[in-house]
Design a protein around this motif. Sequence first.
Motif, PDB file in Angstrom:
ATOM      1  N   THR A 183       0.836  -1.204   0.000  1.00 27.13           N
ATOM      2  CA  THR A 183       0.000   0.000   0.000  1.00 27.13           C
ATOM      3  C   THR A 183       0.867   1.248   0.000  1.00 27.13           C
ATOM      4  OG1 THR A 183      -1.658  -1.209   1.269  1.00 27.13           O
ATOM      5  CG2 THR A 183      -1.903   1.172   1.154  1.00 27.13           C
ATOM      6  N   PHE A 184       1.909   1.217   0.816  1.00 32.70           N
ATOM      7  CA  PHE A 184       2.858   2.338   0.853  1.00 32.70           C
ATOM      8  C   PHE A 184       3.489   2.545  -0.525  1.00 32.70           C
ATOM      9  CE2 PHE A 184       7.387   3.521   1.450  1.00 32.70           C
ATOM     10  CZ  PHE A 184       7.200   4.810   1.928  1.00 32.70           C
ATOM     11  N   ALA A 185       3.925   1.449  -1.156  1.00 32.86           N
ATOM     12  CA  ALA A 185       4.553   1.543  -2.476  1.00 32.86           C
ATOM     13  C   ALA A 185       3.566   2.047  -3.524  1.00 32.86           C
ATOM     14  CB  ALA A 185       5.109   0.179  -2.887  1.00 32.86           C
ATOM     15  N   PHE A 186       2.289   1.666  -3.395  1.00 33.63           N
ATOM     16  CA  PHE A 186       1.276   2.137  -4.347  1.00 33.63           C
ATOM     17  C   PHE A 186       1.184   3.660  -4.328  1.00 33.63           C
ATOM     18  CE2 PHE A 186      -3.094   3.670  -4.816  1.00 33.63           C
ATOM     19  CZ  PHE A 186      -3.328   3.348  -6.145  1.00 33.63           C
ATOM     20  N   PHE A 187       1.088   4.246  -3.143  1.00 36.01           N
ATOM     21  CA  PHE A 187       0.967   5.701  -3.050  1.00 36.01           C
ATOM     22  C   PHE A 187       2.252   6.393  -3.502  1.00 36.01           C
ATOM     23  CE2 PHE A 187      -2.482   4.579  -0.038  1.00 36.01           C
ATOM     24  CZ  PHE A 187      -3.499   5.291  -0.648  1.00 36.01           C
ATOM     25  N   CYS A 188       3.400   5.790  -3.181  1.00 39.37           N
ATOM     26  CA  CYS A 188       4.653   6.330  -3.697  1.00 39.37           C
ATOM     27  C   CYS A 188       4.679   6.257  -5.217  1.00 39.37           C
ATOM     28  CB  CYS A 188       5.844   5.564  -3.122  1.00 39.37           C
ATOM     29  SG  CYS A 188       6.150   5.857  -1.365  1.00 39.37           S
ATOM     30  N   GLY A 189       4.136   5.154  -5.761  1.00 39.63           N
ATOM     31  CA  GLY A 189       4.076   4.994  -7.208  1.00 39.63           C
ATOM     32  C   GLY A 189       3.234   6.062  -7.883  1.00 39.63           C
ATOM     33  N   ILE A 190       2.148   6.479  -7.220  1.00 36.10           N
ATOM     34  CA  ILE A 190       1.327   7.565  -7.762  1.00 36.10           C
ATOM     35  C   ILE A 190       2.165   8.836  -7.898  1.00 36.10           C
ATOM     36  CG2 ILE A 190      -0.639   9.095  -7.313  1.00 36.10           C
ATOM     37  CD1 ILE A 190      -1.563   6.367  -8.137  1.00 36.10           C
ATOM     38  N   LEU A 191       2.914   9.155  -6.845  1.00 36.02           N
ATOM     39  CA  LEU A 191       3.772  10.342  -6.882  1.00 36.02           C
ATOM     40  C   LEU A 191       4.843  10.203  -7.952  1.00 36.02           C
ATOM     41  CD1 LEU A 191       4.918  12.999  -5.814  1.00 36.02           C
ATOM     42  CD2 LEU A 191       6.171  11.683  -4.100  1.00 36.02           C
ATOM     43  N   PHE A 192       5.546   9.049  -7.977  1.00 34.15           N
ATOM     44  CA  PHE A 192       6.606   8.852  -8.964  1.00 34.15           C
ATOM     45  C   PHE A 192       6.042   8.867 -10.388  1.00 34.15           C
ATOM     46  CE2 PHE A 192       8.961   6.231  -5.546  1.00 34.15           C
ATOM     47  CZ  PHE A 192       9.481   7.393  -5.003  1.00 34.15           C
ATOM     48  N   GLY A 193       4.829   8.303 -10.563  1.00 37.99           N
ATOM     49  CA  GLY A 193       4.228   8.283 -11.894  1.00 37.99           C
ATOM     50  C   GLY A 193       3.906   9.675 -12.395  1.00 37.99           C
ATOM     51  N   CYS A 194       3.324  10.510 -11.522  1.00 42.30           N
ATOM     52  CA  CYS A 194       3.016  11.887 -11.911  1.00 42.30           C
ATOM     53  C   CYS A 194       4.297  12.650 -12.223  1.00 42.30           C
ATOM     54  CB  CYS A 194       2.253  12.585 -10.789  1.00 42.30           C
ATOM     55  SG  CYS A 194       0.596  11.930 -10.482  1.00 42.30           S
ATOM     56  N   ALA A 195       5.335  12.410 -11.419  1.00 40.20           N
ATOM     57  CA  ALA A 195       6.615  13.078 -11.659  1.00 40.20           C
ATOM     58  C   ALA A 195       7.227  12.606 -12.974  1.00 40.20           C
ATOM     59  CB  ALA A 195       7.570  12.819 -10.497  1.00 40.20           C
ATOM     60  N   TYR A 196       7.076  11.309 -13.278  1.00 39.22           N
ATOM     61  CA  TYR A 196       7.651  10.770 -14.511  1.00 39.22           C
ATOM     62  C   TYR A 196       7.016  11.409 -15.745  1.00 39.22           C
ATOM     63  CZ  TYR A 196       8.678   7.590 -18.341  1.00 39.22           C
ATOM     64  OH  TYR A 196       9.070   7.080 -19.552  1.00 39.22           O
ATOM     65  N   LEU A 197       5.707  11.583 -15.721  1.00 39.39           N
ATOM     66  CA  LEU A 197       5.023  12.153 -16.878  1.00 39.39           C
ATOM     67  C   LEU A 197       5.534  13.556 -17.203  1.00 39.39           C
ATOM     68  CD1 LEU A 197       1.307  11.075 -16.258  1.00 39.39           C
ATOM     69  CD2 LEU A 197       2.884  10.170 -17.972  1.00 39.39           C
ATOM     70  N   TYR A 199       8.609  14.953 -15.838  1.00 42.80           N
ATOM     71  CA  TYR A 199      10.041  15.184 -15.731  1.00 42.80           C
ATOM     72  C   TYR A 199      10.907  14.007 -16.169  1.00 42.80           C
ATOM     73  CZ  TYR A 199       8.312  18.997 -12.831  1.00 42.80           C
ATOM     74  OH  TYR A 199       7.645  20.095 -12.370  1.00 42.80           O
ATOM     75  N   GLY A 200      10.356  12.777 -16.263  1.00 36.75           N
ATOM     76  CA  GLY A 200      11.115  11.628 -16.722  1.00 36.75           C
ATOM     77  C   GLY A 200      11.921  10.945 -15.628  1.00 36.75           C
ATOM     78  N   LEU A 201      12.680   9.919 -16.031  1.00 38.02           N
ATOM     79  CA  LEU A 201      13.459   9.120 -15.083  1.00 38.02           C
ATOM     80  C   LEU A 201      14.583   9.919 -14.437  1.00 38.02           C
ATOM     81  CD1 LEU A 201      13.828   5.732 -17.024  1.00 38.02           C
ATOM     82  CD2 LEU A 201      12.390   6.171 -15.027  1.00 38.02           C
ATOM     83  N   LYS A 202      15.016  10.975 -15.061  1.00 34.54           N
ATOM     84  CA  LYS A 202      16.101  11.774 -14.480  1.00 34.54           C
ATOM     85  C   LYS A 202      15.691  12.390 -13.151  1.00 34.54           C
ATOM     86  CE  LYS A 202      14.887  16.142 -16.761  1.00 34.54           C
ATOM     87  NZ  LYS A 202      15.334  17.199 -17.680  1.00 34.54           N
ATOM     88  N   VAL A 203      14.380  12.458 -12.907  1.00 33.75           N
ATOM     89  CA  VAL A 203      13.876  12.973 -11.636  1.00 33.75           C
ATOM     90  C   VAL A 203      13.397  11.844 -10.729  1.00 33.75           C
ATOM     91  CG1 VAL A 203      11.908  14.177 -10.617  1.00 33.75           C
ATOM     92  CG2 VAL A 203      13.312  15.318 -12.321  1.00 33.75           C
ATOM     93  N   THR A 204      12.687  10.853 -11.294  1.00 34.67           N
ATOM     94  CA  THR A 204      12.103   9.821 -10.437  1.00 34.67           C
ATOM     95  C   THR A 204      13.161   8.922  -9.790  1.00 34.67           C
ATOM     96  OG1 THR A 204      11.764   8.292 -12.294  1.00 34.67           O
ATOM     97  CG2 THR A 204       9.962   9.802 -11.767  1.00 34.67           C
ATOM     98  N   ILE A 205      14.255   8.653 -10.485  1.00 35.86           N
ATOM     99  CA  ILE A 205      15.314   7.823  -9.884  1.00 35.86           C
ATOM    100  C   ILE A 205      15.945   8.525  -8.679  1.00 35.86           C
ATOM    101  CG2 ILE A 205      17.595   6.802 -10.256  1.00 35.86           C
ATOM    102  CD1 ILE A 205      16.706   6.044 -13.066  1.00 35.86           C
ATOM    103  N   PRO A 206      16.402   9.790  -8.798  1.00 33.34           N
ATOM    104  CA  PRO A 206      16.928  10.471  -7.599  1.00 33.34           C
ATOM    105  C   PRO A 206      15.877  10.633  -6.500  1.00 33.34           C
ATOM    106  CG  PRO A 206      17.601  11.622  -9.590  1.00 33.34           C
ATOM    107  CD  PRO A 206      16.602  10.595 -10.007  1.00 33.34           C
ATOM    108  N   LEU A 207      14.626  10.847  -6.891  1.00 28.55           N
ATOM    109  CA  LEU A 207      13.558  10.987  -5.899  1.00 28.55           C
ATOM    110  C   LEU A 207      13.370   9.687  -5.129  1.00 28.55           C
ATOM    111  CD1 LEU A 207      11.588  13.285  -5.129  1.00 28.55           C
ATOM    112  CD2 LEU A 207       9.909  12.219  -6.644  1.00 28.55           C
ATOM    113  N   HIS A 208      13.411   8.570  -5.845  1.00 27.71           N
ATOM    114  CA  HIS A 208      13.293   7.250  -5.223  1.00 27.71           C
ATOM    115  C   HIS A 208      14.505   6.994  -4.311  1.00 27.71           C
ATOM    116  CE1 HIS A 208      11.651   2.925  -6.037  1.00 27.71           C
ATOM    117  NE2 HIS A 208      12.084   3.038  -4.788  1.00 27.71           N
ATOM    118  N   MET A 209      15.698   7.360  -4.768  1.00 27.46           N
ATOM    119  CA  MET A 209      16.895   7.205  -3.945  1.00 27.46           C
ATOM    120  C   MET A 209      16.794   8.038  -2.669  1.00 27.46           C
ATOM    121  SD  MET A 209      19.989   7.332  -6.748  1.00 27.46           S
ATOM    122  CE  MET A 209      20.336   5.949  -7.849  1.00 27.46           C
TER     123      MET A 209
END
Length: 278
Positions: A183-197, A199-209
């Motif tokens: 459930t935690f990962a799902f909500f994080c995925g929503i944030l990462f998905g919106c960011a990806y659309l 800004y791309g992986l150049k933002v979501t990878i550092p954000l995840h790190m």
Amino acid sequence: MIEKLFHSRWLYLTYIGLVLIVYRLTFSSFALSMQGWGYLLGEVVALAAAIMLIGLNKNNRQQLLALPPKQPYRQVTGRQLGQWFMILLLLQFLFDPAMFGFLSRGYAKLGPAFAEEVHTFFALPSLSDYSGLVITVIVAPIFEEILFRGVFLNVLTRYTDGFAVVASSIAFGIAHGNLIQGTFAFFCGILFGCAYLQYGLKVTIPLHMFMNGVLGTLADVAFVQLGLPNNTIAVVLGATFIIAAILWLVIRWLPRVRWSTNNWVTLGWLVISPTWII
């Protein structure tokens, strides 16, 4: 009839669901015996399976190639970074037992087995576990973002951006293998998905790190050493922060997210796809 089924969105979503099964089986088979190498192997196999299975359907591949080019990614602003930080901190306060974990603590009250599950799946590596830190802070964010945002979300945008974000977040949650962390990962995925659309992986990878390394490891250590989870004043302050953050999130951030019309028919096909159910 067979040709129509082969090129259907139902079978296409089944392909993607199959990647999740491969992902979990790889972990079950190798992760315990090979530890860090098993984790890395699971990421590599799942990524290769995703690319291979998605490429099996010629019709879908041609449609993907025919999609209009994406808009140029935006530049990240300091304000946007602050918004992401607040949202991730909110999710940590809600789920992470070391940072109050209001939801996971309630989940743990269901019984000893549930309490053990919460403890096990939120037990991130200590600062002296160098191999665990490398996997958690570097390897996992890179492979997971490539797989769930760079592959899953990217190919599902053909069914609208909103569906792609939700479906890839469901996959991200399922891959974690348990209810509370999923459930935690799902909500994080929503944030990462919106960011990806935007800004791309150049933002979501550092954000995840940042989430895994700073909020998931360093902040955990600090909270435990200071004894904050058991401090009544800190709990009150944490609850106040959460209420304020939720209000801020609804008012300031969500209306700004780029959502296209939801595709409820495709969401229905996703729900009845057998590999997603399995």
